[in-house]
Design a protein around this motif. Structure first.
Motif, short mmCIF file in Angstrom:
data_model
loop_
_atom_site.label_atom_id
_atom_site.label_comp_id
_atom_site.label_asym_id
_atom_site.label_seq_id
_atom_site.Cartn_x
_atom_site.Cartn_y
_atom_site.Cartn_z
N LYS A 28 -1.06 9.98 4.38
CA LYS A 28 -0.66 10.49 3.08
C LYS A 28 -1.68 10.09 2.00
CE LYS A 28 4.38 10.65 3.58
NZ LYS A 28 5.67 10.14 3.07
N SER A 29 -2.12 8.84 2.05
CA SER A 29 -3.07 8.36 1.04
C SER A 29 -4.40 9.11 1.14
CB SER A 29 -3.30 6.86 1.21
OG SER A 29 -2.09 6.15 1.01
N GLU A 30 -4.87 9.34 2.36
CA GLU A 30 -6.12 10.08 2.54
C GLU A 30 -6.01 11.49 1.99
OE1 GLU A 30 -6.71 9.70 6.78
OE2 GLU A 30 -8.32 8.24 6.48
N ARG A 31 -4.89 12.14 2.27
CA ARG A 31 -4.70 13.51 1.76
C ARG A 31 -4.57 13.52 0.25
NH1 ARG A 31 -0.80 16.82 6.05
NH2 ARG A 31 -2.07 16.41 7.89
N GLY A 32 -3.90 12.50 -0.30
CA GLY A 32 -3.79 12.40 -1.76
C GLY A 32 -5.15 12.24 -2.41
N ILE A 33 -6.01 11.45 -1.79
CA ILE A 33 -7.38 11.26 -2.31
C ILE A 33 -8.13 12.59 -2.35
CG2 ILE A 33 -9.63 10.23 -1.81
CD1 ILE A 33 -8.05 7.81 -0.62
N GLY A 81 -6.38 1.25 0.52
CA GLY A 81 -7.03 -0.04 0.75
C GLY A 81 -6.04 -1.16 1.02
N ILE A 82 -4.96 -1.17 0.24
CA ILE A 82 -3.94 -2.21 0.41
C ILE A 82 -3.24 -2.08 1.75
CG2 ILE A 82 -1.71 -3.04 -0.45
CD1 ILE A 82 -2.71 -2.31 -3.30
N GLU A 83 -2.81 -0.87 2.08
CA GLU A 83 -2.04 -0.67 3.32
C GLU A 83 -2.90 -0.82 4.57
OE1 GLU A 83 0.94 -0.71 3.78
OE2 GLU A 83 1.96 -0.10 1.96
N SER A 84 -4.17 -0.44 4.47
CA SER A 84 -5.03 -0.55 5.65
C SER A 84 -5.31 -2.00 6.02
CB SER A 84 -6.36 0.18 5.42
OG SER A 84 -7.09 -0.43 4.37
N LYS A 85 -5.12 -2.92 5.08
CA LYS A 85 -5.38 -4.34 5.34
C LYS A 85 -4.11 -5.18 5.33
CE LYS A 85 -10.00 -4.02 3.28
NZ LYS A 85 -10.89 -4.46 2.18
N ARG A 86 -2.95 -4.53 5.25
CA ARG A 86 -1.71 -5.28 5.24
C ARG A 86 -1.54 -6.03 6.56
NH1 ARG A 86 4.69 -3.61 4.40
NH2 ARG A 86 3.92 -2.12 2.88
N PRO A 87 -1.24 -7.31 6.50
CA PRO A 87 -1.09 -8.09 7.75
C PRO A 87 0.07 -7.56 8.58
CG PRO A 87 -0.33 -9.36 5.86
CD PRO A 87 -1.02 -8.15 5.31
N MET A 88 -0.12 -7.61 9.90
CA MET A 88 0.92 -7.13 10.81
C MET A 88 1.75 -8.29 11.37
SD MET A 88 0.45 -3.93 10.66
CE MET A 88 1.46 -3.35 12.02
N SER A 89 1.62 -9.45 10.74
CA SER A 89 2.30 -10.65 11.23
C SER A 89 3.71 -10.74 10.66
CB SER A 89 1.48 -11.89 10.90
OG SER A 89 1.14 -11.91 9.53
N SER A 90 4.08 -11.90 10.15
CA SER A 90 5.44 -12.15 9.72
C SER A 90 5.77 -11.42 8.41
CB SER A 90 5.68 -13.64 9.52
OG SER A 90 4.94 -14.11 8.42
#
Length: 281
Positions: A28-33, A81-90
């Motif tokens: 969605k973000s890529e298409r919005g860009i 940028g924020i979502e692509s680097k969001r941690p997948m941990s806890s």
């Protein structure tokens, strides 16, 4: 001007449809860009080819139309940028990560507070300087230097308005994401019984209270830095059952002090210091 407004209206409709699609957040973000970039290109060509009939139309475009389009580009780029680097941990790690980004975004508002107040109040006094092309101020903030590179399609402050719009959207988005995580984590406090509040009243100077409120606002200490000055002031008025009056005018008077602008805050520090020293004695 109708052409510019039509392009903005179509973009808003397209982005609204995009957000309703069953796609992952990065797609969605890529298409919005891509959508926002396309419209910005069309606006730029129209402005360079046809210009404006007068200064009033030019100011309206750079204060209201271009920032609304440009803010969408900033929003989707930052969100990607924020979502692509969001941690997948806890869950806790994700919440800390998102809160950190809110703090960073809030820092922009704090660093540009005077102009943010100007923009939010709908002031027009300096619009000739801020929203007409060719009015370069070499003391302007670093992020405004783009206007030197693209003087045909930029003014000194249209990008700041776009930043305000984009960052407000981002903070709202991040707060919703944090809320989802907190619900998953069992942090919903609504079911807990409310404690009875003691009745408080302000026995000091009203100016001192307004100084304190603005200090809390500037520090970003409330609602992870997302609470605006109006919400903070109203909360204090409700809590203390008082009317602060025109608190922004009072804030301007505080700012105009020649010596010790933060008199009350300084006094608070001294009082707490002395209290602790007395306890240590």
């Amino acid at each position: 001007m109708k052409t510019y407004e039509s392009l903005l209206r179509v973009l808003d409709q397209d982005l609204e449809c995009l957000e309703m699609e069953d796609l992952d957040i990065l797609t969605k973000s890529e298409r919005g860009i891509k959508m926002a970039t396309l419209v910005i290109g069309k606006l730029r060509r129209q402005v360079i080819d046809k210009g404006f009939v007068d200064n009033e139309h030019e100011k309206h475009f750079f204060k209201n139309i271009k920032p609304k389009v440009f803010s969408k580009l900033i929003y989707y780029m930052k969100r990607f940028g924020i979502e692509s680097k969001r941690p997948m941990s806890s869950v806790d790690s994700q919440i800390r990560y998102l809160v950190g980004h809110i703090d960073t975004l809030q820092g922009y508002f704090n660093n540009n507070m005077d102009f943010y107040h100007y923009y939010r109040r709908g002031d027009t006094m300096f619009d000739n300087q801020y929203f007409l092309r060719g009015r370069i101020n070499f003391r302007m903030h670093q992020e405004m230097f783009h206007s030197l590179a693209d003087g045909q399609f930029s003014t000194s402050h249209d990008s700041s308005v776009a930043m305000f719009m984009a960052y407000e959207l981002l903070i709202s988005y991040l707060k919703k994401e944090i809320g989802k995580l907190e619900n998953l984590h069992g942090n919903d406090m609504r079911s807990k019984p409310k404690k009875k509040m003691a009745k408080l009243f302000w026995s000091g100077n009203k100016v001192d209270l307004i100084e304190l409120i603005y200090a809390l606002y500037a520090s970003g200490s409330l609602n992870r830095g997302t609470a605006d000055i109006k919400a903070i002031a109203r909360s204090f008025e409700t809590l203390l059952e008082m009317d602060l009056g025109d608190y922004y005018h009072t804030y301007l008077e505080i700012r105009s002090r020649k010596i010790r602008r933060t008199k009350f805050i300084d006094r608070l520090k001294d009082s707490l210091d002395k209290h602790m020293q007395d306890l240590d004695a």
